[in-house]
Scaffold this active site. Structure first.
Site, PDB file in Angstrom:
ATOM      1  N   TRP A  44       0.745  -1.116   0.071  1.00  0.00           N
ATOM      2  CA  TRP A  44       0.041   0.031   0.067  1.00  0.00           C
ATOM      3  C   TRP A  44       0.712   1.277  -0.082  1.00  0.00           C
ATOM      4  O   TRP A  44       0.645   2.134  -0.638  1.00  0.00           O
ATOM      5  CB  TRP A  44      -0.855   0.271   1.103  1.00  0.00           C
ATOM      6  CG  TRP A  44      -1.915   0.890   1.401  1.00  0.00           C
ATOM      7  CD1 TRP A  44      -2.363   1.790   0.351  1.00  0.00           C
ATOM      8  CD2 TRP A  44      -2.752   1.370   2.660  1.00  0.00           C
ATOM      9  NE1 TRP A  44      -3.526   2.419   0.973  1.00  0.00           N
ATOM     10  CE2 TRP A  44      -3.610   2.192   2.267  1.00  0.00           C
ATOM     11  CE3 TRP A  44      -2.700   0.547   3.992  1.00  0.00           C
ATOM     12  CZ2 TRP A  44      -4.714   2.699   3.231  1.00  0.00           C
ATOM     13  CZ3 TRP A  44      -3.697   1.109   4.820  1.00  0.00           C
ATOM     14  CH2 TRP A  44      -4.575   2.090   4.439  1.00  0.00           C
ATOM     15  N   HIS A  93      12.426  -4.909   4.531  1.00  0.00           N
ATOM     16  CA  HIS A  93      11.809  -5.454   5.677  1.00  0.00           C
ATOM     17  C   HIS A  93      13.023  -5.812   6.733  1.00  0.00           C
ATOM     18  O   HIS A  93      12.757  -6.362   7.715  1.00  0.00           O
ATOM     19  CB  HIS A  93      11.232  -6.939   5.320  1.00  0.00           C
ATOM     20  CG  HIS A  93      10.145  -6.676   4.629  1.00  0.00           C
ATOM     21  ND1 HIS A  93       9.078  -5.714   4.782  1.00  0.00           N
ATOM     22  CD2 HIS A  93       9.344  -7.462   3.650  1.00  0.00           C
ATOM     23  CE1 HIS A  93       7.938  -5.962   4.087  1.00  0.00           C
ATOM     24  NE2 HIS A  93       8.024  -7.004   3.280  1.00  0.00           N
ATOM     25  N   SER A 122      -2.757 -11.313   9.660  1.00  0.00           N
ATOM     26  CA  SER A 122      -2.415 -11.056   8.105  1.00  0.00           C
ATOM     27  C   SER A 122      -1.028 -12.065   7.767  1.00  0.00           C
ATOM     28  O   SER A 122      -1.413 -12.766   6.613  1.00  0.00           O
ATOM     29  CB  SER A 122      -1.949  -9.660   7.880  1.00  0.00           C
ATOM     30  OG  SER A 122      -1.874  -9.655   6.487  1.00  0.00           O
ATOM     31  N   ARG A 239      -6.302  -9.303   1.301  1.00  0.00           N
ATOM     32  CA  ARG A 239      -7.220  -9.950   1.994  1.00  0.00           C
ATOM     33  C   ARG A 239      -8.332  -9.249   2.561  1.00  0.00           C
ATOM     34  O   ARG A 239      -9.733  -9.503   2.151  1.00  0.00           O
ATOM     35  CB  ARG A 239      -6.464 -10.789   2.897  1.00  0.00           C
ATOM     36  CG  ARG A 239      -7.315 -11.946   3.727  1.00  0.00           C
ATOM     37  CD  ARG A 239      -6.190 -12.577   4.757  1.00  0.00           C
ATOM     38  NE  ARG A 239      -5.980 -11.278   5.804  1.00  0.00           N
ATOM     39  CZ  ARG A 239      -6.734 -11.157   7.137  1.00  0.00           C
ATOM     40  NH1 ARG A 239      -7.679 -12.181   7.103  1.00  0.00           N
ATOM     41  NH2 ARG A 239      -6.326 -10.270   7.838  1.00  0.00           N
TER      42      ARG A 239
HETATM   43  P1  A3P Z   1      -4.570  -8.001   5.369  1.00  0.00           P
HETATM   44  O1  A3P Z   1      -3.977  -9.258   5.572  1.00  0.00           O
HETATM   45  O2  A3P Z   1      -5.079  -7.872   7.065  1.00  0.00           O
HETATM   46  O3  A3P Z   1      -5.762  -7.727   4.750  1.00  0.00           O
HETATM   47  P2  A3P Z   1       2.089  -6.039   3.023  1.00  0.00           P
HETATM   48  O4  A3P Z   1       2.062  -5.290   1.789  1.00  0.00           O
HETATM   49  O5  A3P Z   1       3.308  -5.223   4.027  1.00  0.00           O
HETATM   50  O6  A3P Z   1       2.440  -7.571   2.840  1.00  0.00           O
HETATM   51  O7  A3P Z   1       0.736  -6.031   3.826  1.00  0.00           O
HETATM   52  C1  A3P Z   1      -0.216  -6.608   3.335  1.00  0.00           C
HETATM   53  C2  A3P Z   1      -1.686  -6.112   4.125  1.00  0.00           C
HETATM   54  O8  A3P Z   1      -2.040  -4.679   3.838  1.00  0.00           O
HETATM   55  C3  A3P Z   1      -2.950  -6.978   3.862  1.00  0.00           C
HETATM   56  O9  A3P Z   1      -3.586  -6.852   5.233  1.00  0.00           O
HETATM   57  C4  A3P Z   1      -3.385  -6.167   2.884  1.00  0.00           C
HETATM   58  O10 A3P Z   1      -4.872  -6.438   2.658  1.00  0.00           O
HETATM   59  C5  A3P Z   1      -3.246  -4.550   3.408  1.00  0.00           C
HETATM   60  N1  A3P Z   1      -3.470  -3.592   2.413  1.00  0.00           N
HETATM   61  C6  A3P Z   1      -2.999  -3.665   1.262  1.00  0.00           C
HETATM   62  N2  A3P Z   1      -3.440  -2.493   0.510  1.00  0.00           N
HETATM   63  C7  A3P Z   1      -4.296  -1.962   1.233  1.00  0.00           C
HETATM   64  C8  A3P Z   1      -4.764  -0.760   1.108  1.00  0.00           C
HETATM   65  N3  A3P Z   1      -5.091  -0.060  -0.036  1.00  0.00           N
HETATM   66  N4  A3P Z   1      -5.845  -0.541   2.037  1.00  0.00           N
HETATM   67  C9  A3P Z   1      -5.897  -1.279   3.342  1.00  0.00           C
HETATM   68  N5  A3P Z   1      -5.277  -2.311   3.188  1.00  0.00           N
HETATM   69  C10 A3P Z   1      -4.319  -2.590   2.364  1.00  0.00           C
END
Ligand code: A3P
Length: 278
Positions: A44, A93, A122, A239
Site C-alpha cells: 500500500w 523489511h 495477516s 485479503r
Molecule cells: P490483511 O491481510 O490484513 O488484509 P504487506 O504489503 O506489508 O504485505 O501488507 C499486506 C496487508 O496490507 C494486507 O492486510 C493487505 O490487505 C493490506 N493492504 C494492502 N493494500 C491496502 C489498502 N489499499 N488499504 C488497506 N489495506 C491494504
C-alpha cells in the site's frame, strides 16, 4: 527457509550476498527508503510513494509495486542501482541494524508500523497463500512461532524496537497503518510535506482513489492474482484491509499471552502508538 544474518529469510529471494549488499548499500541524500515488517501495509505504502513521486497515474498503476519500489535485500531483482534516477525509492523489511550507513546520510526513511496483532493475523493467512512459506498446523501453532520470532524476518518486536531506537537520529517519518486507514488524506499530505513534494488537489484525489483497497485489490498489475508464487485457491494478497481483524482470531488466552509479551518487549519504549491492543 534459511537463517541469514541472524534472521530467517525465505529462499530463493535472498542470499548471503544480497544481505551483504543491503548492509553495505551506499545511500544517497536524495534516497527514500520505506522500512516495515512484513504485512504492515508495505505494498500500500509502496504504491502511494510511487504515485506521489511520479504522478504518472496510468503508468504507475500498470506496474507491480516491487518493480517500482524494489527491496534492497532481494537479490533476484538485478537492479542497476547507480542508474536509478534521483530520488531513488526503495523498500526493506530488514531491521535497522543492517543499515548502519543510514546515520551518515540524509536519506528520508519512511517507517511504517502496524498493530502487531493484525500483522500476526495477516501473516498467518499469507503463509497459507504464499507457496514459498512453510505451512502451519493451526493458528495457535503460528501464533507461537510469531511471538517467539521464529518466522520470516524474525521477531516483530526486535524489528520495531530496532527502528524506534534509531528513529530520532535519522531523517525519518513514522506512519502507522491505523493512521493511514483512518485519515488517508491527512497522512498523505503530511508525507508529501516530509518528502518536500507539492501535491495539487487533483493529484491528492487521484492518489487517494488509486491507493484505495477496492482499487488496488481489483488492479491486475497490483494484486498478484496471476503470480506463480501464490496458491490462488488459498487466499488473496488483498485479503481484508482493515484494522482490528485480530479480534476475530485471538482467543482470550492468546490475547493475554500476547499482551504480556508486548509489555515485556515494548513496555519500556518511550513511544505511544495509536492502535488499540484491547
Ligand atoms: P490483511 O491481510 O490484513 O488484509 P504487506 O504489503 O506489508 O504485505 O501488507 C499486506 C496487508 O496490507 C494486507 O492486510 C493487505 O490487505 C493490506 N493492504 C494492502 N493494500 C491496502 C489498502 N489499499 N488499504 C488497506 N489495506 C491494504
Amino acid at each position: 527457509m534459511e537463517v541469514l544474518g541472524g534472521i530467517i529469510l525465505p529462499l530463493p529471494f535472498y542470499s548471503k550476498e544480497s544481505l551483504h549488499f543491503a548492509r553495505t548499500f551506499k545511500f544517497q541524500d536524495t534516497d527514500i527508503l520505506l522500512v516495515s515488517y512484513p504485512k504492515s501495509g508495505t505494498t500500500w505504502m509502496q504504491h502511494i510513494l510511487s504515485l506521489m513521486l511520479n504522478k504518472d497515474f496510468q503508468n504507475q498503476n500498470s506496474m507491480p509495486t516491487y518493480i517500482r519500489v524494489p527491496f534492497v535485500e532481494v537479490s533476484s531483482f538485478k537492479i542497476e542501482w547507480d542508474k536509478m534516477p534521483a530520488p531513488r525509492l526503495f523498500a526493506s523489511h530488514l531491521p535497522a541494524n543492517f543499515f548502519i550507513n543510514l546515520k551518515n546520510s540524509k536519506t528520508r526513511v519512511v517507517f511504517l508500523v502496524r498493530n502487531p496483532k493484525d500483522v500476526l493475523v495477516s501473516y498467518y493467512h499469507y503463509h497459507k497463500f504464499a507457496k514459498f512459506l512453510p505451512n502451519f498446523n493451526s493458528f495457535d501453532d503460528f501464533f507461537h512461532q510469531f511471538v517467539e520470532g521464529k518466522v520470516n524476518y524474525g521477531s516483530w518486536f526486535n524489528h520495531t524496537k530496532s527502528w524506534l531506537d534509531v528513529y530520532h537520529e535519522l531523517n525519518s517519518f513514522l506512519i502507522t497503518y491505523e493512521d493511514l486507514f483512518q485519515e488517508p488524506r491527512q497522512v498523505i499530505q503530511n508525507l508529501a510535506n516530509f518528502l518536500g513534494l507539492k501535491l495539487e488537489p487533483n493529484d491528492l484525489e487521484n492518489i487517494l482513489h488509486c491507493s484505495s483497497f477496492s482499487y488496488m485489490s481489483q488492479n491486475y498489475s497490483l494484486n498478484y492474482s496471476s503470480s506463480k508464487f501464490f496458491d490462488q485457491s488459498n487466499g488473496k494478497f488483498f485479503r481484508k484491509g482493515v484494522t482490528g481483524n485480530w479480534k476475530e482470531h485471538f482467543s482470550q488466552e492468546q490475547n493475554d499471552e500476547f499482551n504480556n509479551i508486548y509489555q515485556e518487549e515494548l513496555g519500556d519504549v518511550n513511544f505511544k502508538f495509536d492502535w488499540s491492543l484491547n
